[in-house]
Design a protein around this motif. Sequence first.
Motif, short mmCIF file in Angstrom:
data_model
loop_
_atom_site.label_atom_id
_atom_site.label_comp_id
_atom_site.label_asym_id
_atom_site.label_seq_id
_atom_site.Cartn_x
_atom_site.Cartn_y
_atom_site.Cartn_z
N LEU A 191 -1.76 17.37 54.94
CA LEU A 191 -3.22 18.26 54.92
C LEU A 191 -4.20 17.46 54.70
O LEU A 191 -5.39 17.82 54.75
CB LEU A 191 -3.32 19.77 54.54
N GLY B 178 -7.03 15.12 54.22
CA GLY B 178 -8.24 14.52 55.04
C GLY B 178 -7.90 15.18 56.41
O GLY B 178 -8.01 14.42 57.41
N ASP B 179 -7.59 16.38 56.46
CA ASP B 179 -7.07 16.97 57.86
C ASP B 179 -5.94 16.21 58.62
O ASP B 179 -6.18 16.28 59.80
CB ASP B 179 -8.26 17.33 58.58
N GLY B 180 -5.08 15.63 57.95
CA GLY B 180 -4.03 14.80 58.62
C GLY B 180 -4.39 13.48 58.71
O GLY B 180 -3.49 12.59 59.14
N LYS B 181 -5.56 13.04 58.32
CA LYS B 181 -6.08 11.63 58.67
C LYS B 181 -5.33 10.57 57.68
O LYS B 181 -4.89 9.51 58.13
CB LYS B 181 -7.36 11.36 58.22
N ARG C 190 -1.76 10.02 59.48
CA ARG C 190 -1.90 9.39 60.53
C ARG C 190 -2.24 7.91 60.24
O ARG C 190 -1.69 7.12 60.80
CB ARG C 190 -3.23 10.12 61.44
#
Length: 176
Positions: free
Chosen positions: A138, A140-143, A146
């Motif tokens: 979660l 960085g909103d998944g950043k 990724r």
Amino acid sequence: MTVELRHYTALTAEARQDLLDVYADVRAPLLHLSNYCVEAFTERLDRHVTEPGFELVLGYDGQTPVGYAYGNTVDSADRYWNRMAEPLPGGFTGTPVLAIKEIGVRVPWRGTGTARRIHDSLLAVRTEDRVTLMVNPLAGDGKVQRLYETWGYRPFNAQQPTADSPRLAAMIRPTR
């Protein structure tokens, strides 16, 4: 911006303080959480430094410490594997693996390739065939996850290292 990378297999007092300073800055938004507070990190760091194959890479812009990555070797008997959420396939832990325990870069140096340079410098001197790390999916909103995927990592399991920590995605890739 030129960042000099320094390797440590033992912590000098100066390197330890620089690492703690960068950690506190990088994790500032989370320091109120018990798992992320500087005291909890210091306890983990003191344990990690004594584990086999410990190595730290600190990045400096002039005299300013700007980022870090560190890890150590984990073998098949290491508790690292025992905390995985799902059983591992047979032979998965047959050879030692580099476990990156922490990566962090101060805000002004993010997006400049500094984290990747520090990461790659750590891997360049390792003898393990594979490297693993954990990431809050979660963050960085998944950043962040990724980003690690662009570095060649793939999720293979999950772990909640402590009751206070979030459930983390365990990722792995070849060292080279």
